[in-house]
Structure formats: C-alpha cells, structure tokens
Design a protein around this motif. Structure first.
Motif, short mmCIF file in Angstrom:
data_model
loop_
_atom_site.label_atom_id
_atom_site.label_comp_id
_atom_site.label_asym_id
_atom_site.label_seq_id
_atom_site.Cartn_x
_atom_site.Cartn_y
_atom_site.Cartn_z
N VAL A 183 69.68 27.36 11.91
CA VAL A 183 68.26 28.27 11.53
C VAL A 183 67.47 27.40 10.41
N PHE A 184 66.31 27.27 10.06
CA PHE A 184 65.21 26.62 9.06
C PHE A 184 63.86 27.79 8.64
N HIS A 185 63.66 27.70 7.63
CA HIS A 185 62.57 27.99 7.77
C HIS A 185 61.26 27.24 7.12
N ILE A 212 67.21 25.75 17.22
CA ILE A 212 66.54 26.07 15.81
C ILE A 212 66.13 27.39 16.25
N PHE A 213 66.32 27.39 15.38
CA PHE A 213 65.86 28.94 14.85
C PHE A 213 64.75 29.37 13.73
N ASP A 214 63.52 28.85 13.56
CA ASP A 214 62.60 29.65 12.44
C ASP A 214 62.23 30.52 12.53
N THR A 215 62.60 30.77 10.52
CA THR A 215 63.20 31.95 10.90
C THR A 215 60.89 32.77 10.36
N GLN A 216 60.10 31.73 9.57
CA GLN A 216 59.34 32.16 9.74
C GLN A 216 57.98 32.79 10.70
N VAL A 217 58.52 31.51 11.82
CA VAL A 217 57.50 32.29 13.20
C VAL A 217 58.50 33.24 13.53
N ALA A 218 59.44 33.57 13.55
CA ALA A 218 60.58 34.87 13.95
C ALA A 218 60.05 36.59 12.93
N ALA A 219 59.63 35.95 11.53
CA ALA A 219 59.13 36.94 10.96
C ALA A 219 57.49 37.06 11.60
N SER A 271 52.54 33.65 8.45
CA SER A 271 53.32 32.26 7.13
C SER A 271 53.30 33.40 6.25
N VAL A 272 54.57 33.67 6.03
CA VAL A 272 55.24 34.92 5.42
C VAL A 272 55.79 33.10 4.47
N SER A 273 55.69 33.40 3.01
CA SER A 273 56.94 32.16 2.68
C SER A 273 58.36 32.50 2.11
N TYR A 274 58.98 31.58 2.39
CA TYR A 274 60.43 32.33 1.71
C TYR A 274 60.85 33.81 0.83
N LEU A 318 70.22 37.27 10.13
CA LEU A 318 70.68 38.43 11.46
C LEU A 318 69.86 38.88 11.43
N LYS A 319 68.99 39.72 10.30
CA LYS A 319 68.17 41.39 10.39
C LYS A 319 66.72 40.63 11.71
N LEU A 320 66.38 38.84 11.48
CA LEU A 320 65.42 39.08 12.41
C LEU A 320 65.31 38.50 13.67
N LYS A 321 66.95 38.12 13.72
CA LYS A 321 67.47 37.86 15.05
C LYS A 321 67.59 39.38 15.82
N GLY A 322 68.71 40.76 15.20
CA GLY A 322 69.10 41.39 15.32
C GLY A 322 67.71 42.36 15.93
N GLN A 323 66.41 42.03 14.79
CA GLN A 323 65.31 42.91 15.43
C GLN A 323 64.47 42.58 16.58
N LEU A 324 64.74 41.04 17.28
CA LEU A 324 64.34 40.63 18.31
C LEU A 324 64.49 41.24 18.60
N GLU A 325 66.03 41.02 19.37
CA GLU A 325 66.73 41.31 20.54
C GLU A 325 66.62 43.20 20.70
N ALA A 326 66.24 43.82 19.85
CA ALA A 326 66.25 45.03 20.08
C ALA A 326 65.26 45.78 20.51
N GLU A 327 63.78 45.09 19.81
CA GLU A 327 62.63 45.34 20.77
C GLU A 327 62.22 44.00 21.87
N GLY A 328 63.71 43.29 22.24
CA GLY A 328 62.96 42.56 23.69
C GLY A 328 62.47 41.66 23.69
#
Length: 381
Positions: A75-77, A97-104, A112-115, A161-171
């Motif tokens: 996991v990177f940002h 990999i999982f990029d939290t900026q893209v997921a956000a 392009s939200v900052s960390y 964990l927050k973003l992963k859960g939201q992505l899975e909940a929203e398909g």
C-alpha cells in the motif's frame, strides 16, 4: 532505525506474515537523475519499522524480496516515485499494489488528495508538517523527524482499510485495476531514451525538426542517466528546441545559438550534439517522426465540450467519484469531435457505464441539461 541486514531480514519476515503492508520512502533528487534513497518506512497492522538504506554494509535484498511477494498487498500513497526507486535499485516492480491516492479519487475524496488531507478526513488527525523539508540524507535524524517519517505509514494502515472497505461495499474495487496496471508496468519507469522527446512540449511540427529533437533528447537522456545528473544539467529544454529549429551542422553554427553557453560548442558534448543533428537530418523522410494532424473540429464542438464538462461534474457529484479519474479535457474534446469513434478511457469499462454512455447521448441529442430547483440535472429523452 534498522541498519543491519540481519535486522532487515527479521523485519521483512514478520511483515510478510500480514495480508498487507504500508510503504513510503524518503529521498533526494535535486542534484541527481536517479533518486537517492534515504529512508524506507514500512508497517503492518502489528509492526512498524524505519530502515536506513544508507547504513554501511546494509543489503536491501530482503526488502526487495518482500516487494516481490505476491501474497502481500503493498500500500502506497501517490505510488509512482516510490515505485520508481524500487524499480531502479531492485530491478523489480512491487506486486500487488494499492495506491490510496487513486482509491481516494474513486471514493469521492477529490482530485489528487494529499496524504495529510486524507488522514485528516479519514482519522480526524492533524499531521505536523514542519519536518516535511528535512534533508533525509543527513545523520543523525532527530526523534521528531523519525516520528514524522513513520507517521507516513502508520496512519496509512487505517486509510487503506477505510478505502478498501468502501470500494468493496460500493462494488468499485475493480475500478482501480486499470490504474494499478499502469503503476505496475515496466514501461512507466523505463522509458527508452528514443522516446524521451515525447516528454517535451510539442512546440515544433516539421518532421526534420522533430527528428532532430528526438535524437538530441535521446542523447541528453543517455548522458543524464550515465552521469546521474538532472536532464537540465546536461542540456536545457529551450536549447533542444532551438537546436531542432536551427539544425546546426558544425560547431560554428552551434556556437551562434542563443541558448548555448559560450565555448560549450567546442566541448565533447558539443561534438556529440552536432553528430546527433547530422544523423537525424540524414534520415529518410519516411523514418522521421510525424505528428498526427487532428481533424478540424466540427462547428459547435467547443460548446459541446462545455456541456460535457457540466455533465462530467454532475456525474462526479452524483456517484462520489473525482472527475479527474473519470475523464480529462482531452477525452471531452475527442468525444465532442468524434463521438463513439473517440479512442479514450472515458468510453471504456466502468467509465463508459458511469459517464461515457450519457456523454454520447448528450452530443447526439438523447440527453438534455435543465435547471430544477436552482440545480442542474441531466434528463434522458
């Protein structure tokens, strides 16, 4: 800080037991072509470490093995620069990999939200940024600096964990696949020198000019890599443009250019430039680069683009997805001019379902925009 190979091996062994780890790096690159790696921060739900890659005798092999471990999500940002460093030093690409900026962006946190902004929104925690401009190559680092560095991966665990859960909940988990594939591609970090000219702004159009620009930019790229200095230290962009336009065939002509320092034309670099220019000019016309001529946009295209921007904004707000990740200005212009023939990401996959189909209906008259209760909404006919 971990500063021995044995300690790094043990840390990586423990981290490899987790389903995911968070990664960040600190580096310097102001005076070099390749980033100078100064720190590595890693964390799992149970462990957190800072590694000193500058420590004498430290072998990063255990770290690279962990990066290649496909059983552990990395996991990177804003992952690109971190992955570039790993690719350059270890000749590998972390996977998966999982990029939290893209997921956000997919989860509606904006473009392009900052960390630190993301941590604030997800955890309501304010990160002290006073150590942001630290010279990470200096030793020793203070406790405050190390705390700041470690925070880049400890908060990232909860963000992931927050973003992963939201992505899975929203398909929407699969929506990241395309972007992650780009970040995991060697071509993203290993651009051949012959393609370096494509990074420059296309101020020139003639095939001879483009050929010279291609050859000179490729020479500069090879030189910068070999000498490990920034491209501008070898030759500035403006000099490449002028050389491509004036096409000096000898040192005297090169010396007359405004962007060339006095006397530089008689150096080995000057001789190399002349060789590149003459080689490029000797190419058959058919082998010279040609920029694709864009068809003349139909009358009213710009108005259509403005309507598409409104539709994109409405779609972004309705679905909670940053507009930047759905479509960009070039996409909209091509859709307005070419319709369903436009080869853009916005007309493929989930983007097409979310926005592309509506966009095509808008420009064909099947969708309209109207005001309702002081708000704009899209209406299908």
């Amino acid at each position: 800080m971990i500063d021995t190979t044995a300690a790094l091996e043990e840390a990586c062994r423990l981290l490899a037991q987790s389903d995911f780890i968070t990664i960040d790096t600190e580096f310097l690159r102001e005076t070099t072509f390749w980033p100078e790696l100064c720190l590595i921060q890693m964390a799992s739900p149970e462990h957190e470490y800072i590694v000193d890659p500058m420590a004498k005798g430290l072998d990063l092999k255990p770290f690279f093995e962990l990066m290649a471990n496909s059983a552990v999500v990395k996991v990177f940002h804003a992952a690109r620069q971190d992955i570039e460093i790993i690719f350059h030093l270890g000749d590998l690409l972390p996977h998966p990999i999982f990029d939290t900026q893209v997921a956000a962006m997919v989860c509606g946190f904006g473009d392009s939200v900052s960390y630190d902004q993301l941590v604030q929104k997800v955890k309501n925690v304010h990160i002290d940024k006073t150590s942001r401009f630290t010279d990470w190559s200096r030793r020793p680092l203070s406790e405050k600096q190390l705390d700041y560095a470690l925070a880049d991966v400890t908060h990232l665990r909860d963000v992931y964990l927050k973003l992963k859960g939201q992505l899975e909940a929203e398909g929407r988990a699969e929506w990241l696949t395309e972007e992650m594939a780009i970040l995991e591609s060697r071509e993203t970090y290993d651009l051949p020198p012959e393609h370096a000219w494509q990074r420059l702004k296309m101020r020139l159009r003639k095939p001879t000019e483009l050929a010279v620009m291609q050859y000179v930019a490729a020479w500069r790229e090879r030189e910068a890599r070999a000498r490990n200095v920034p491209r501008s230290r070898v030759l500035k962009d403006d000099a490449i443009y002028e050389i491509a336009q004036q096409q000096p065939k000898d040192v005297e002509a090169l010396g007359r250019l405004r962007t060339i320092p006095k006397g530089w034309e008689r150096s080995s670099s000057g001789a190399a430039i002349i060789e590149q220019v003459n080689t490029a000019l000797a190419l058959p016309k058919s082998e010279m680069p040609h920029l694709q001529r864009h068809a003349h946009a139909p009358e009213g295209t710009q108005s259509a683009v403005e309507l598409l921007k409104v539709l994109l904004r409405l779609t972004s707000e309705k679905h909670g997805v940053a507009s930047k990740v759905i479509a960009n200005s070039d996409d909209l212009e091509k859709i307005a001019a070419e319709g369903e023939k436009a080869e853009v990401a916005a007309l493929q996959g989930w983007r097409k379902e979310l926005f592309g189909d509506l966009a095509l209906k808008l420009i064909s008259g099947g969708v309209g925009l109207r005001f309702v209760d002081k708000r704009v909404e899209a209406v299908e006919f």
